[in-house]
Design a protein around this motif. Structure first.
Motif, PDB file in Angstrom:
ATOM      1  N   LEU A  35      12.498 -23.682 -11.986  1.00 27.87           N
ATOM      2  CA  LEU A  35      13.207 -22.611 -10.872  1.00 27.87           C
ATOM      3  C   LEU A  35      11.949 -21.597 -11.024  1.00 27.87           C
ATOM      4  O   LEU A  35      11.395 -21.158  -9.627  1.00 27.87           O
ATOM      5  CB  LEU A  35      14.434 -22.063 -12.307  1.00 27.87           C
ATOM      6  N   ARG A  36      10.856 -21.702 -12.179  1.00 27.94           N
ATOM      7  CA  ARG A  36       9.568 -21.029 -12.466  1.00 27.94           C
ATOM      8  C   ARG A  36       9.012 -21.408 -11.292  1.00 27.94           C
ATOM      9  O   ARG A  36       8.005 -21.007 -10.146  1.00 27.94           O
ATOM     10  CB  ARG A  36       8.455 -21.522 -13.470  1.00 27.94           C
ATOM     11  N   GLN A  37       8.868 -23.152 -10.405  1.00 29.64           N
ATOM     12  CA  GLN A  37       8.442 -23.746  -9.690  1.00 29.64           C
ATOM     13  C   GLN A  37       8.781 -23.346  -8.321  1.00 29.64           C
ATOM     14  O   GLN A  37       7.788 -23.127  -7.713  1.00 29.64           O
ATOM     15  CB  GLN A  37       8.577 -25.218 -10.231  1.00 29.64           C
ATOM     16  N   ASP A 118      14.838 -26.184  -1.004  1.00 33.38           N
ATOM     17  CA  ASP A 118      14.747 -25.130  -2.471  1.00 33.38           C
ATOM     18  C   ASP A 118      15.952 -26.375  -3.039  1.00 33.38           C
ATOM     19  O   ASP A 118      17.096 -25.416  -2.494  1.00 33.38           O
ATOM     20  CB  ASP A 118      14.425 -24.310  -2.420  1.00 33.38           C
ATOM     21  N   PRO A 119      16.154 -26.486  -3.896  1.00 35.27           N
ATOM     22  CA  PRO A 119      16.876 -27.252  -4.943  1.00 35.27           C
ATOM     23  C   PRO A 119      17.337 -26.299  -5.937  1.00 35.27           C
ATOM     24  O   PRO A 119      18.647 -27.007  -6.370  1.00 35.27           O
ATOM     25  CB  PRO A 119      16.801 -29.076  -6.237  1.00 35.27           C
ATOM     26  N   TYR A 120      16.822 -25.632  -5.987  1.00 35.83           N
ATOM     27  CA  TYR A 120      17.089 -23.796  -7.030  1.00 35.83           C
ATOM     28  C   TYR A 120      17.252 -22.396  -6.182  1.00 35.83           C
ATOM     29  O   TYR A 120      16.331 -21.858  -6.475  1.00 35.83           O
ATOM     30  CB  TYR A 120      16.264 -24.349  -8.244  1.00 35.83           C
ATOM     31  N   LEU A 121      18.760 -22.617  -5.765  1.00 32.93           N
ATOM     32  CA  LEU A 121      18.864 -21.296  -4.648  1.00 32.93           C
ATOM     33  C   LEU A 121      18.302 -20.572  -5.708  1.00 32.93           C
ATOM     34  O   LEU A 121      18.746 -20.009  -6.323  1.00 32.93           O
ATOM     35  CB  LEU A 121      20.121 -21.216  -3.858  1.00 32.93           C
ATOM     36  N   ASN A 122      17.496 -19.595  -5.357  1.00 29.98           N
ATOM     37  CA  ASN A 122      17.476 -17.802  -5.759  1.00 29.98           C
ATOM     38  C   ASN A 122      16.800 -16.846  -4.747  1.00 29.98           C
ATOM     39  O   ASN A 122      16.721 -17.996  -4.000  1.00 29.98           O
ATOM     40  CB  ASN A 122      16.405 -18.390  -6.824  1.00 29.98           C
ATOM     41  N   VAL A 123      16.629 -15.634  -5.273  1.00 28.66           N
ATOM     42  CA  VAL A 123      16.271 -14.736  -4.355  1.00 28.66           C
ATOM     43  C   VAL A 123      14.643 -14.966  -3.683  1.00 28.66           C
ATOM     44  O   VAL A 123      14.308 -14.693  -2.524  1.00 28.66           O
ATOM     45  CB  VAL A 123      16.217 -13.432  -4.522  1.00 28.66           C
ATOM     46  N   SER A 124      14.188 -16.144  -4.015  1.00 33.99           N
ATOM     47  CA  SER A 124      12.920 -16.789  -3.614  1.00 33.99           C
ATOM     48  C   SER A 124      12.560 -17.381  -3.072  1.00 33.99           C
ATOM     49  O   SER A 124      12.212 -17.341  -1.729  1.00 33.99           O
ATOM     50  CB  SER A 124      11.282 -16.957  -4.924  1.00 33.99           C
ATOM     51  N   HIS A 169      21.291 -12.569   0.425  1.00 34.10           N
ATOM     52  CA  HIS A 169      22.648 -13.657   0.082  1.00 34.10           C
ATOM     53  C   HIS A 169      22.158 -14.949  -0.245  1.00 34.10           C
ATOM     54  O   HIS A 169      22.561 -16.287  -0.213  1.00 34.10           O
ATOM     55  CB  HIS A 169      23.237 -13.834   1.775  1.00 34.10           C
ATOM     56  N   HIS A 170      20.831 -14.649  -0.538  1.00 35.51           N
ATOM     57  CA  HIS A 170      19.998 -15.898  -1.037  1.00 35.51           C
ATOM     58  C   HIS A 170      20.058 -15.361  -2.768  1.00 35.51           C
ATOM     59  O   HIS A 170      19.991 -17.131  -3.527  1.00 35.51           O
ATOM     60  CB  HIS A 170      18.405 -16.073  -1.195  1.00 35.51           C
ATOM     61  N   THR A 171      20.598 -14.845  -3.453  1.00 34.37           N
ATOM     62  CA  THR A 171      20.238 -14.477  -4.865  1.00 34.37           C
ATOM     63  C   THR A 171      21.626 -15.615  -5.571  1.00 34.37           C
ATOM     64  O   THR A 171      22.465 -15.837  -5.226  1.00 34.37           O
ATOM     65  CB  THR A 171      20.642 -12.617  -5.031  1.00 34.37           C
ATOM     66  N   ASN A 172      20.918 -15.914  -6.781  1.00 29.27           N
ATOM     67  CA  ASN A 172      22.122 -16.793  -7.661  1.00 29.27           C
ATOM     68  C   ASN A 172      22.838 -15.745  -8.128  1.00 29.27           C
ATOM     69  O   ASN A 172      22.455 -15.925  -9.684  1.00 29.27           O
ATOM     70  CB  ASN A 172      21.224 -17.576  -8.325  1.00 29.27           C
TER      71      ASN A 172
END
Length: 294
Positions: A35-37, A118-124, A169-172
């Motif tokens: 997630l940090r990456q 991105d395999p770790y969907l998040n706000v970024s 809508h990208h926020t986990n």
């Protein structure tokens, strides 16, 4: 009028709040290192794009609006509230059409797949956009401004609202009432399906702000994806992503197969079928599919 400084400050505050929410109440528990990456890569790509184009594309669009405001189709509408609402609805519908085209045409998907890898969907993840795709979107928005005669106030307001909704809508996260909100707005649970590794799932839910376009045009799906990202390994660094956008498509994986002409033809035929959503479903069925073609 929303000032540029307030626009930037608002985006930073909303980004920080949404990041805190997904860290505190994540829908999916993501590995901290990965997630940090993801954050580092996505924010770095955003900075790279911003240096090339300026902040979130707003500045070049404001320059276009300065010359063409009041000359387009919106000049026939007197009521400012209706004019503002219509300008935003038409912008969102245009972006829906563009997003759908980015999935349907290989020449556009080659750049858009950078956003999906991105395999770790998040706000970024909202900022993971290839520079070429961003340039094309700016050209489309400029044409929209010229055609409608959108003024600078509406441009800046529209850009701010789009950025806020895209981050949202990208926020986990998941929350009560999300399904009800999803009747009108593209909520996080709808956009997670759009980031599925399965083509028959990610070729849906194209709306940027409103989900009504997907509901009206039959491109809505409501399901929880098993995996996020794109199939096969792909780069996760800024330079790697820029280069990745110039590859024609995802390379199909190389297995320990014999490299006879029949085997290669079967593999290529499977890849083409999978790319068009004709997926056998699992490894065993895939083997039968390849053998049948061979």
């Amino acid at each position: 009028m929303i000032s540029g400084e307030l626009f930037t400050f608002t985006l930073l505050i909303v980004f920080a709040v949404l990041s805190a929410l997904e860290f505190s109440y994540p829908k999916r528990r993501l590995p901290l290192k990965q997630l940090r990456q993801s954050y580092q890569t996505n924010v770095s790509l955003f900075i790279f794009n911003s240096v090339v184009i300026s902040l979130l594309s707003a500045m070049p669009l404001l320059m276009v609006a300065e010359h063409y405001s009041g000359r387009g189709l919106l000049s026939y509408i007197v009521n400012p509230a209706w004019k503002t609402l219509l300008s935003f609805l038409l912008l969102d519908f245009m972006l829906y059409c563009w997003h759908k085209a980015s999935h349907n045409f290989d020449c556009l998907w080659m750049f858009h797949k950078v956003h999906h890898n991105d395999p770790y969907l998040n706000v970024s993840t909202a900022f993971r956009i290839h520079i070429v795709e961003l340039l094309i979107i700016i050209v489309l928005k400029a044409a929209y401004i010229i055609m409608l005669g959108v003024d600078q106030k509406m441009v800046l307001t529209n850009e701010a609202l789009l950025a806020l909704f895209v981050m949202f809508h990208h926020t986990n996260i998941s929350f009560r009432g999300e399904k009800r909100l999803g009747l009108v707005i593209n909520a996080p649970y709808l956009h997670r399906a759009h980031h599925s590794t399965e083509r028959n799932e990610h070729d849906n839910n194209y709306g940027m702000v409103f989900s009504i376009w997907d509901r009206l045009l039959g491109t809505l799906t409501e399901r929880e994806p098993a995996e996020i990202g794109i199939k096969n390994r792909s780069p996760q660094t800024v330079l790697g992503l820029v280069k990745f956008g110039f590859t024609s498509a995802n390379s199909f994986p190389v297995y320990e197969l014999d490299f006879s002409p029949k085997s290669i033809i079967a593999e290529m035929a499977y890849y083409k079928a999978e790319k068009r959503a004709i997926t056998p479903g699992n490894v065993k069925r895939r083997a039968k599919f390849s053998l049948a073609l061979a």
